[in-house]
Scaffold this motif. Structure first.
Motif, PDB file in Angstrom:
ATOM      1  N   ASP A 112       0.826  -1.208   0.000  1.00 59.85           N
ATOM      2  CA  ASP A 112       0.000   0.000   0.000  1.00 59.85           C
ATOM      3  C   ASP A 112       0.862   1.260   0.000  1.00 59.85           C
ATOM      4  O   ASP A 112       0.493   2.273  -0.605  1.00 59.85           O
ATOM      5  CB  ASP A 112      -0.938  -0.022   1.204  1.00 59.85           C
ATOM      6  CG  ASP A 112      -1.924  -1.178   1.131  1.00 59.85           C
ATOM      7  OD1 ASP A 112      -2.443  -1.430   0.031  1.00 59.85           O
ATOM      8  OD2 ASP A 112      -2.169  -1.838   2.158  1.00 59.85           O
ATOM      9  N   ILE A 113       1.997   1.211   0.676  1.00 60.00           N
ATOM     10  CA  ILE A 113       2.933   2.338   0.634  1.00 60.00           C
ATOM     11  C   ILE A 113       3.485   2.506  -0.774  1.00 60.00           C
ATOM     12  O   ILE A 113       3.589   3.631  -1.296  1.00 60.00           O
ATOM     13  CB  ILE A 113       4.077   2.128   1.653  1.00 60.00           C
ATOM     14  CG1 ILE A 113       3.546   2.233   3.089  1.00 60.00           C
ATOM     15  CG2 ILE A 113       5.196   3.146   1.428  1.00 60.00           C
ATOM     16  CD1 ILE A 113       4.543   1.826   4.148  1.00 60.00           C
ATOM     17  N   ARG A 159       3.276   5.635  -3.343  1.00 54.67           N
ATOM     18  CA  ARG A 159       4.469   6.193  -4.001  1.00 54.67           C
ATOM     19  C   ARG A 159       4.281   6.269  -5.513  1.00 54.67           C
ATOM     20  O   ARG A 159       4.596   7.285  -6.150  1.00 54.67           O
ATOM     21  CB  ARG A 159       5.702   5.345  -3.681  1.00 54.67           C
ATOM     22  CG  ARG A 159       6.246   5.498  -2.274  1.00 54.67           C
ATOM     23  CD  ARG A 159       7.558   4.716  -2.143  1.00 54.67           C
ATOM     24  NE  ARG A 159       8.124   4.812  -0.815  1.00 54.67           N
ATOM     25  CZ  ARG A 159       9.315   4.321  -0.467  1.00 54.67           C
ATOM     26  NH1 ARG A 159      10.051   3.683  -1.373  1.00 54.67           N
ATOM     27  NH2 ARG A 159       9.770   4.453   0.766  1.00 54.67           N
ATOM     28  N   ALA A 190      -2.103   8.640   0.284  1.00 60.61           N
ATOM     29  CA  ALA A 190      -1.847   8.017   1.578  1.00 60.61           C
ATOM     30  C   ALA A 190      -3.123   7.466   2.196  1.00 60.61           C
ATOM     31  O   ALA A 190      -3.136   6.361   2.764  1.00 60.61           O
ATOM     32  CB  ALA A 190      -1.194   9.024   2.523  1.00 60.61           C
ATOM     33  N   SER A 208       4.706   2.761  13.790  1.00 60.80           N
ATOM     34  CA  SER A 208       4.853   3.137  12.378  1.00 60.80           C
ATOM     35  C   SER A 208       6.259   3.564  11.985  1.00 60.80           C
ATOM     36  O   SER A 208       6.602   3.569  10.803  1.00 60.80           O
ATOM     37  CB  SER A 208       3.895   4.281  12.034  1.00 60.80           C
ATOM     38  OG  SER A 208       4.369   5.513  12.568  1.00 60.80           O
ATOM     39  N   GLU A 229       7.291   6.518  11.899  1.00 63.10           N
ATOM     40  CA  GLU A 229       7.223   7.848  11.294  1.00 63.10           C
ATOM     41  C   GLU A 229       7.273   8.899  12.397  1.00 63.10           C
ATOM     42  O   GLU A 229       6.955   8.617  13.550  1.00 63.10           O
ATOM     43  CB  GLU A 229       5.942   8.010  10.463  1.00 63.10           C
ATOM     44  CG  GLU A 229       5.933   7.174   9.205  1.00 63.10           C
ATOM     45  CD  GLU A 229       4.752   7.480   8.303  1.00 63.10           C
ATOM     46  OE1 GLU A 229       4.915   7.391   7.083  1.00 63.10           O
ATOM     47  OE2 GLU A 229       3.663   7.813   8.808  1.00 63.10           O
ATOM     48  N   GLY A 249       5.484   7.896   0.352  1.00 62.47           N
ATOM     49  CA  GLY A 249       4.365   7.155   0.938  1.00 62.47           C
ATOM     50  C   GLY A 249       4.086   7.573   2.364  1.00 62.47           C
ATOM     51  O   GLY A 249       3.513   6.808   3.151  1.00 62.47           O
ATOM     52  N   VAL A 255       0.870   6.644   5.319  1.00 60.82           N
ATOM     53  CA  VAL A 255       0.127   5.384   5.168  1.00 60.82           C
ATOM     54  C   VAL A 255       0.219   4.543   6.439  1.00 60.82           C
ATOM     55  O   VAL A 255      -0.791   4.108   6.996  1.00 60.82           O
ATOM     56  CB  VAL A 255       0.642   4.578   3.965  1.00 60.82           C
ATOM     57  CG1 VAL A 255      -0.065   3.213   3.888  1.00 60.82           C
ATOM     58  CG2 VAL A 255       0.426   5.346   2.672  1.00 60.82           C
ATOM     59  N   ALA A 256       1.439   4.302   6.912  1.00 62.35           N
ATOM     60  CA  ALA A 256       1.632   3.440   8.076  1.00 62.35           C
ATOM     61  C   ALA A 256       1.024   4.048   9.333  1.00 62.35           C
ATOM     62  O   ALA A 256       0.387   3.342  10.132  1.00 62.35           O
ATOM     63  CB  ALA A 256       3.122   3.172   8.287  1.00 62.35           C
TER      64      ALA A 256
END
Length: 473
Positions: A155-156, A160, A268, A383, A385, A458, A461-462
């Motif tokens: 999905d990431i 992208r 995202a 995640s 992030e 990306g 997303v997470a």
């Protein structure tokens, strides 16, 4: 592709080493002068019909989930460079240190490392390396963790690829079709509102911006109901501006190359919701993706225009390059008034101020509900992030008050990230709200981390997926 195996079945395998660890293989083989275990250092060694790749992990005390993801991405990229087709990987050194989250980040690193985008039809797709993770003793649910991480990685990469797509190949309706096709394999209901419907609905923000282009705007609504017994419905709103010239407040020439990526928020959201549906999380989500171009034409908005948003508030448009918040406002109002959402998160490449403040590795965040934001923070713990929550007060709300309308789309010369977020909050009607500004993190010309490549990252997303996973649990 990542699978689970018992022991080192492949003839090529990866060993990890902390910096200057006397137990690492390089020291036992007398190679300490050429390999010290420094962070992301690699050394290829052929031994007795086999071969291994030594990867340096740096200092153990400085290793977190982000570092695990980067270390595995560096290893993956090196394997691809050497055209390795099959490789055994033992990540127990990381799971012992960080637990099961290390599995997720290891798989993400392996899947994202070495990614590159090319629109060329002549570029040959190389066969991917198959990474065999050795079964980690004492860790339950390894296969499920790997499946989840592989889904998330896919999905990431989808996000992208969307953001990297040249703008002339991704008009608003192209983006709509791409996302609609992507979610066909999961239980997500998709509904598209086209230009005529937007005008009939009086979404002056979305069709006011999008009417500047011969490629008409649209809005895609995605509905996932993983917990029909619950009245809680989470709303995700992602900015989908596929071409942003700035309109009559034209961007400088140096900023034009990146205008195709102003739909990273929508990409995202699509990726995160697909992961939620694929994993069948027990949570209800409605996503609204307003999609348009922002151009100069006879029908484009002008500075000083006043429009009425879908929620009924009048908006003084002082800067036509602050268009993202206009289309988000309509989508937010739709989520609340038509979809009955109870909590709302919006995500957008919204302000240069966020990038100026935080750079390329930390995104901006805002929220008016501490309980809701704590759920997001719990997701962030998984995640890898980074987000920084911006504070705000009454004085910032005053900055976007208009003398001729209910609200204006820009504040004063300072606090641009805060006032942009507060503009969107004006349309949330008191619902718990989180705002994510990924203007700096959605794209990188020069990658900072080994799991990044030139172009789209990306971002988001997470974090959204893990937030919704926390909500489901």
């Amino acid at each position: 592709m990542v699978t689970v195996t018992e022991g080192k079945n492949a003839r090529f395998y990866i060993d990890f080493a902390w910096e200057k660890d006397p137990h690492i293989r390089s020291f036992r083989l007398g190679l300490e002068e050429v390999f010290e275990g420094k962070y992301l250092e690699t050394l290829y060694v052929p031994v007795q019909g086999q071969a291994f790749l030594l990867v340096g992990c740096g200092k153990e005390k400085e290793t977190g989930l982000l570092e695990v993801k980067e270390i595995l991405a560096a290893a993956s990229a090196r394997c691809r460079e050497m055209k390795v087709k099959e490789c055994s990987v033992d990540i127990s050194v990381f799971t012992q240190l960080l637990g099961k989250d290390a599995v997720t980040q290891s798989v993400l690193g392996l899947e994202l490392g070495g990614y590159s985008y090319s629109f060329s039809k002549e570029k040959k797709e190389e066969a991917p390396c198959c990474f065999q993770l050795e079964r980690v003793s004492g860790l339950e649910g390894l296969e499920e963790l790997i499946e989840e991480a592989q889904e998330l990685a896919g999905d990431i990469l989808f996000a992208r690829d969307l953001v990297n797509t040249p703008g002339n190949h991704l008009r608003p309706m192209d983006l709509d079709r791409a996302v609609t096709g992507f979610v066909e394999d999961v239980e997500i209901e998709a509904q598209t509102f086209v230009y005529g419907q937007l005008r009939a609905m009086k979404m002056e923000g979305l069709y006011g911006v999008g009417g500047s282009s011969e490629y008409p705007p649209c809005m895609l609504v995605l509905r996932y109901r993983g917990n029909p017994d619950s009245s809680e419905v989470y709303g995700l709103v992602g900015k989908g501006v596929t071409c942003d010239t700035g309109g009559y407040c034209l961007k400088p020439s140096g900023s034009m190359a990146g205008i195709k990526g102003d739909m990273a928020g929508a990409a995202a959201v699509a990726g995160a919701l697909h992961a939620v549906a694929a994993r069948k999380l027990k949570v209800n989500v409605t996503a609204c993706l307003p999609m348009c171009e922002n151009r100069i034409s006879q029908s484009a908005l002008l500075p000083g225009d006043v429009i009425t948003g879908y929620g009924g508030k009048t908006i003084e448009v002082l800067n036509t390059d602050a268009e993202g918040r206009l289309i988000l406002a309509d989508a937010v109002s739709f989520c609340i008034r038509d979809e009955g959402i109870t909590k709302l998160l919006d995500i957008a490449t919204l302000t240069g101020a966020a990038w100026n403040a935080l750079g390329y590795t930390i995104a901006g965040a805002m929220s008016d509900d501490d309980d809701f934001y704590r759920v997001f923070e719990k997701g962030l713990a998984h995640s890898a992030e980074k987000y920084l929550r911006f504070p705000f007060g009454r004085e910032h709300v005053e900055m976007i008050k208009s003398s001729v309308a209910d609200v204006k789309n820009v504040g004063s010369s300072c606090c641009g990230t805060i006032t942009a977020g507060l503009f969107i909050r004006e349309f949330c009607e008191g619902k718990p709200w989180i705002h994510l500004d990924i203007a700096g993190t959605a794209w990188c010309d020069t990658p900072t981390y080994a799991f990044e490549a030139k172009g789209a990252t990306g971002a988001g997303v997470a974090s959204m997926y893990f937030m919704l996973k926390e909500a489901a649990e």
